[in-house]
Design a protein around this motif. Structure first.
Motif, PDB file in Angstrom:
ATOM      1  N   HIS A  10      35.520  43.715   7.912  1.00 53.29           N
ATOM      2  CA  HIS A  10      35.082  45.100   8.037  1.00 53.29           C
ATOM      3  C   HIS A  10      35.058  45.460   9.522  1.00 53.29           C
ATOM      4  CE1 HIS A  10      33.171  48.853   7.184  1.00 53.29           C
ATOM      5  NE2 HIS A  10      32.025  48.524   7.764  1.00 53.29           N
ATOM      6  N   LEU A  11      36.018  46.259   9.962  1.00 58.11           N
ATOM      7  CA  LEU A  11      36.123  46.672  11.359  1.00 58.11           C
ATOM      8  C   LEU A  11      35.562  48.075  11.505  1.00 58.11           C
ATOM      9  CD1 LEU A  11      39.738  45.322  11.974  1.00 58.11           C
ATOM     10  CD2 LEU A  11      37.568  44.222  12.579  1.00 58.11           C
ATOM     11  N   THR A  12      34.589  48.238  12.395  1.00 60.20           N
ATOM     12  CA  THR A  12      33.851  49.491  12.475  1.00 60.20           C
ATOM     13  C   THR A  12      34.322  50.428  13.583  1.00 60.20           C
ATOM     14  OG1 THR A  12      32.175  48.418  13.863  1.00 60.20           O
ATOM     15  CG2 THR A  12      31.794  48.443  11.476  1.00 60.20           C
ATOM     16  N   ASP A  13      35.149  49.943  14.488  1.00 61.66           N
ATOM     17  CA  ASP A  13      35.681  50.825  15.535  1.00 61.66           C
ATOM     18  C   ASP A  13      37.079  50.363  15.911  1.00 61.66           C
ATOM     19  OD1 ASP A  13      35.440  48.675  17.407  1.00 61.66           O
ATOM     20  OD2 ASP A  13      33.365  49.233  17.801  1.00 61.66           O
ATOM     21  N   ASP A  14      37.615  50.900  17.000  1.00 56.71           N
ATOM     22  CA  ASP A  14      39.007  50.633  17.345  1.00 56.71           C
ATOM     23  C   ASP A  14      39.176  49.534  18.388  1.00 56.71           C
ATOM     24  OD1 ASP A  14      37.969  51.941  19.506  1.00 56.71           O
ATOM     25  OD2 ASP A  14      39.478  53.545  19.572  1.00 56.71           O
ATOM     26  N   LYS A  15      38.129  48.710  18.604  1.00 57.76           N
ATOM     27  CA  LYS A  15      38.299  47.596  19.547  1.00 57.76           C
ATOM     28  C   LYS A  15      39.387  46.645  19.083  1.00 57.76           C
ATOM     29  CE  LYS A  15      33.513  47.319  21.267  1.00 57.76           C
ATOM     30  NZ  LYS A  15      32.785  48.048  20.190  1.00 57.76           N
ATOM     31  N   VAL A  16      39.467  46.433  17.762  1.00 54.10           N
ATOM     32  CA  VAL A  16      40.471  45.533  17.195  1.00 54.10           C
ATOM     33  C   VAL A  16      41.631  46.366  16.669  1.00 54.10           C
ATOM     34  CG1 VAL A  16      40.941  43.726  15.503  1.00 54.10           C
ATOM     35  CG2 VAL A  16      38.659  43.895  16.562  1.00 54.10           C
ATOM     36  N   GLU A  17      42.782  46.247  17.336  1.00 50.83           N
ATOM     37  CA  GLU A  17      43.971  46.990  16.916  1.00 50.83           C
ATOM     38  C   GLU A  17      44.557  46.417  15.634  1.00 50.83           C
ATOM     39  OE1 GLU A  17      46.677  46.901  20.166  1.00 50.83           O
ATOM     40  OE2 GLU A  17      45.237  47.693  21.605  1.00 50.83           O
ATOM     41  N   HIS A  72      53.314  30.706  18.625  1.00 52.41           N
ATOM     42  CA  HIS A  72      53.861  31.722  17.721  1.00 52.41           C
ATOM     43  C   HIS A  72      52.957  32.948  17.597  1.00 52.41           C
ATOM     44  CE1 HIS A  72      56.472  28.388  16.467  1.00 52.41           C
ATOM     45  NE2 HIS A  72      57.247  29.299  15.942  1.00 52.41           N
ATOM     46  N   ALA A  73      51.839  32.954  18.285  1.00 55.20           N
ATOM     47  CA  ALA A  73      50.874  34.039  18.137  1.00 55.20           C
ATOM     48  C   ALA A  73      51.366  35.328  18.778  1.00 55.20           C
ATOM     49  CB  ALA A  73      49.540  33.634  18.749  1.00 55.20           C
ATOM     50  N   GLN A  74      51.175  36.440  18.066  1.00 60.52           N
ATOM     51  CA  GLN A  74      51.524  37.760  18.586  1.00 60.52           C
ATOM     52  C   GLN A  74      50.352  38.407  19.326  1.00 60.52           C
ATOM     53  OE1 GLN A  74      54.745  39.074  18.231  1.00 60.52           O
ATOM     54  NE2 GLN A  74      55.081  36.969  17.518  1.00 60.52           N
ATOM     55  N   GLY A  75      49.159  37.908  19.098  1.00 58.99           N
ATOM     56  CA  GLY A  75      47.976  38.545  19.659  1.00 58.99           C
ATOM     57  C   GLY A  75      47.729  38.209  21.112  1.00 58.99           C
ATOM     58  N   ASP A  76      46.983  39.089  21.778  1.00 63.49           N
ATOM     59  CA  ASP A  76      46.566  38.821  23.157  1.00 63.49           C
ATOM     60  C   ASP A  76      45.296  37.981  23.191  1.00 63.49           C
ATOM     61  OD1 ASP A  76      44.137  40.852  23.306  1.00 63.49           O
ATOM     62  OD2 ASP A  76      45.827  41.944  22.444  1.00 63.49           O
ATOM     63  N   THR A  77      44.590  37.909  22.034  1.00 64.24           N
ATOM     64  CA  THR A  77      43.350  37.148  21.937  1.00 64.24           C
ATOM     65  C   THR A  77      43.433  36.180  20.768  1.00 64.24           C
ATOM     66  OG1 THR A  77      42.125  39.070  22.786  1.00 64.24           O
ATOM     67  CG2 THR A  77      40.831  37.303  21.775  1.00 64.24           C
ATOM     68  N   ILE A  78      43.102  34.932  21.046  1.00 68.35           N
ATOM     69  CA  ILE A  78      43.184  33.870  20.035  1.00 68.35           C
ATOM     70  C   ILE A  78      41.792  33.556  19.512  1.00 68.35           C
ATOM     71  CG2 ILE A  78      43.867  31.493  19.571  1.00 68.35           C
ATOM     72  CD1 ILE A  78      46.227  33.294  20.282  1.00 68.35           C
ATOM     73  N   ILE A  79      41.688  33.413  18.206  1.00 68.42           N
ATOM     74  CA  ILE A  79      40.466  32.881  17.604  1.00 68.42           C
ATOM     75  C   ILE A  79      40.823  31.565  16.917  1.00 68.42           C
ATOM     76  CG2 ILE A  79      38.741  33.166  15.781  1.00 68.42           C
ATOM     77  CD1 ILE A  79      38.650  36.102  16.353  1.00 68.42           C
ATOM     78  N   MET A  84      42.235  45.195  21.301  1.00 66.03           N
ATOM     79  CA  MET A  84      42.780  43.831  21.333  1.00 66.03           C
ATOM     80  C   MET A  84      43.355  43.496  19.958  1.00 66.03           C
ATOM     81  SD  MET A  84      39.162  41.686  21.394  1.00 66.03           S
ATOM     82  CE  MET A  84      38.378  42.897  22.476  1.00 66.03           C
ATOM     83  N   PHE A  85      44.321  42.592  19.971  1.00 64.21           N
ATOM     84  CA  PHE A  85      44.941  42.117  18.731  1.00 64.21           C
ATOM     85  C   PHE A  85      44.606  40.636  18.605  1.00 64.21           C
ATOM     86  CE2 PHE A  85      48.106  40.545  15.847  1.00 64.21           C
ATOM     87  CZ  PHE A  85      48.387  41.605  14.990  1.00 64.21           C
ATOM     88  N   PHE A  86      43.982  40.256  17.480  1.00 63.93           N
ATOM     89  CA  PHE A  86      43.558  38.879  17.270  1.00 63.93           C
ATOM     90  C   PHE A  86      44.631  38.070  16.541  1.00 63.93           C
ATOM     91  CE2 PHE A  86      38.948  40.382  17.287  1.00 63.93           C
ATOM     92  CZ  PHE A  86      38.652  39.752  18.494  1.00 63.93           C
ATOM     93  N   SER A  87      44.850  36.855  17.007  1.00 65.75           N
ATOM     94  CA  SER A  87      45.604  35.858  16.255  1.00 65.75           C
ATOM     95  C   SER A  87      44.635  34.742  15.905  1.00 65.75           C
ATOM     96  CB  SER A  87      46.768  35.298  17.084  1.00 65.75           C
ATOM     97  OG  SER A  87      47.762  36.265  17.299  1.00 65.75           O
ATOM     98  N   ILE A  88      44.332  34.603  14.622  1.00 62.60           N
ATOM     99  CA  ILE A  88      43.376  33.591  14.152  1.00 62.60           C
ATOM    100  C   ILE A  88      44.177  32.356  13.758  1.00 62.60           C
ATOM    101  CG2 ILE A  88      41.509  33.101  12.548  1.00 62.60           C
ATOM    102  CD1 ILE A  88      41.515  36.253  12.089  1.00 62.60           C
ATOM    103  N   ILE A  89      43.966  31.268  14.465  1.00 62.26           N
ATOM    104  CA  ILE A  89      44.771  30.058  14.259  1.00 62.26           C
ATOM    105  C   ILE A  89      43.941  29.016  13.519  1.00 62.26           C
ATOM    106  CG2 ILE A  89      45.987  28.173  15.418  1.00 62.26           C
ATOM    107  CD1 ILE A  89      46.690  30.205  17.616  1.00 62.26           C
ATOM    108  N   ILE A  90      44.497  28.551  12.392  1.00 63.55           N
ATOM    109  CA  ILE A  90      43.771  27.643  11.506  1.00 63.55           C
ATOM    110  C   ILE A  90      44.650  26.441  11.178  1.00 63.55           C
ATOM    111  CG2 ILE A  90      42.529  27.419   9.331  1.00 63.55           C
ATOM    112  CD1 ILE A  90      42.400  30.487   9.229  1.00 63.55           C
ATOM    113  N   PRO A  91      44.422  25.286  11.791  1.00 64.40           N
ATOM    114  CA  PRO A  91      45.122  24.076  11.350  1.00 64.40           C
ATOM    115  C   PRO A  91      44.505  23.577  10.049  1.00 64.40           C
ATOM    116  CG  PRO A  91      43.598  23.539  13.108  1.00 64.40           C
ATOM    117  CD  PRO A  91      43.511  25.028  12.914  1.00 64.40           C
ATOM    118  N   THR A  92      45.326  23.056   9.171  1.00 65.80           N
ATOM    119  CA  THR A  92      44.773  22.561   7.909  1.00 65.80           C
ATOM    120  C   THR A  92      45.528  21.331   7.437  1.00 65.80           C
ATOM    121  OG1 THR A  92      44.053  23.232   5.682  1.00 65.80           O
ATOM    122  CG2 THR A  92      46.244  23.968   6.391  1.00 65.80           C
ATOM    123  N   TYR A  93      44.805  20.470   6.745  1.00 67.97           N
ATOM    124  CA  TYR A  93      45.396  19.251   6.194  1.00 67.97           C
ATOM    125  C   TYR A  93      44.647  18.882   4.919  1.00 67.97           C
ATOM    126  CZ  TYR A  93      46.958  14.391   5.778  1.00 67.97           C
ATOM    127  OH  TYR A  93      47.485  13.206   5.317  1.00 67.97           O
TER     128      TYR A  93
END
Length: 316
Positions: free
Chosen positions: A27-34, A83-90, A1-10
């Protein structure tokens, strides 16, 4: 999976710096996160946020910056998702500092949850630990007051982008403080999504130690939360929502009694609160202040509800 971490800030540059540096040190320990990207959506900040992001972009290789006028967190998160490229949003907030295992923990929990339930209609929610320690926020222990029973909250959550799109993203009518994430949660629950708790994905939510100067802003937030609660109720006029937004006789009675009908307020309780702060117990002072803060919230809910009814009468 590819994560897009979305952070609003003000206007949160000092803690945003810690937030982004922690995310760049995963620190990514395996290939779950592309791979992953960090999408910072600046909601019209007037501090040095944009200047800092531009000057230090070489040190923030995963960060992409989006800019909007001050429209609130709901609109900012929607912009990030679009605008996120990832399939999974954080979703996290800009005052959250995560551990180096944060992304891996969410990935592990998502994979395990899907396998256990035999469905991809899942999302994960990590721990959010509140702290006033700016220098070393990740040293704060988990406390009973950090527990959250929320079904969907954007403080620390990972979910497939497709479910957000199908649910309709955040309602941008929530321009003031509160409820935009829980309202989206109601729609996600109707789609059959299951919450998977993920305590290994830890985020430390920093806030400055409580002091009396914060009280006017805290009161304003509670009144705003009350007003947004009515927007929530208009969309979902159920007993569950009434309980969440404190629009019941029981809440009115409870906080009315505890605040002595509003007589225990920011003025009458000032000496006690300052005494506790002077003793080095600002968190206890804040918990006591919640007596009148909740009373302001309930009053705000009912004031907004009366406004809604008056508008409906005029229209009819």
């Amino acid at each position: 999976m590819f994560f897009s971490i979305i952070i609003p800030t003000y206007n949160r540059l000092p803690i945003l710096q810690k937030c982004l540096q922690a995310l760049e040190s995963q620190h990514l320990t395996d290939d779950k996160v592309e791979g992953y990207e960090i999408i910072v959506v600046d909601d019209g900040s007037i501090d040095e946020t944009l200047t800092w992001l531009s000057n230090f972009k070489t040190n923030l290789p995963h960060v992409k910056t989006l800019i909007q006028s001050h429209q609130g967190a709901a609109a900012a998160r929607n912009l990030g998702v679009n605008h996120a490229q990832g399939d999974t949003i954080i979703f996290i907030d800009s005052d959250l500092v995560v551990t180096e295992k944060f992304l891996q923990a969410h990935a592990d929990a998502l994979v395990t949850g899907k396998a256990k339930l035999g469905s991809d209609r899942v999302f994960t929610y990590g721990w959010v630990i509140n702290t006033a320690n700016f220098e070393n926020p990740t040293t704060e222990p988990y406390k009973i007051t950090d527990f959250s029973a929320a079904y969907f909250a954007t403080g620390n959550v990972a979910i497939a982008k497709k479910w957000l799109v199908e649910a309709g993203l955040f309602d941008t009518r929530f321009q003031l403080y509160g409820w935009e994430d829980l309202e989206l949660g109601v729609r996600l629950k109707k789609l059959g999504l299951k919450l998977i708790k993920c305590p290994e994905a830890v985020g430390y939510h920093w806030h400055p130690p409580f002091n009396l100067n914060q009280i006017p802003q805290l009161i304003d937030k509670e009144i705003e939360r009350g007003r947004m609660g009515i927007v929530f109720y208009q969309k979902h006029p159920t007993w569950d929502v009434r309980m969440m937004i404190q629009m019941t006789f029981l809440h009115r009675l409870l906080w009315g009694i505890l605040s002595l009908g509003g007589n225990l307020n920011e003025k009458t309780m000032k000496p006690l609160l300052q005494w506790l702060i002077n003793l080095g117990k600002p968190q206890l002072a804040l918990e006591i202040a919640r007596i009148f803060l909740n009373w302001y919230n309930v009053q705000g809910v009912y004031a907004a509800y009366q406004e809604m009814k008056q508008i409906e009468q005029v229209k009819s």
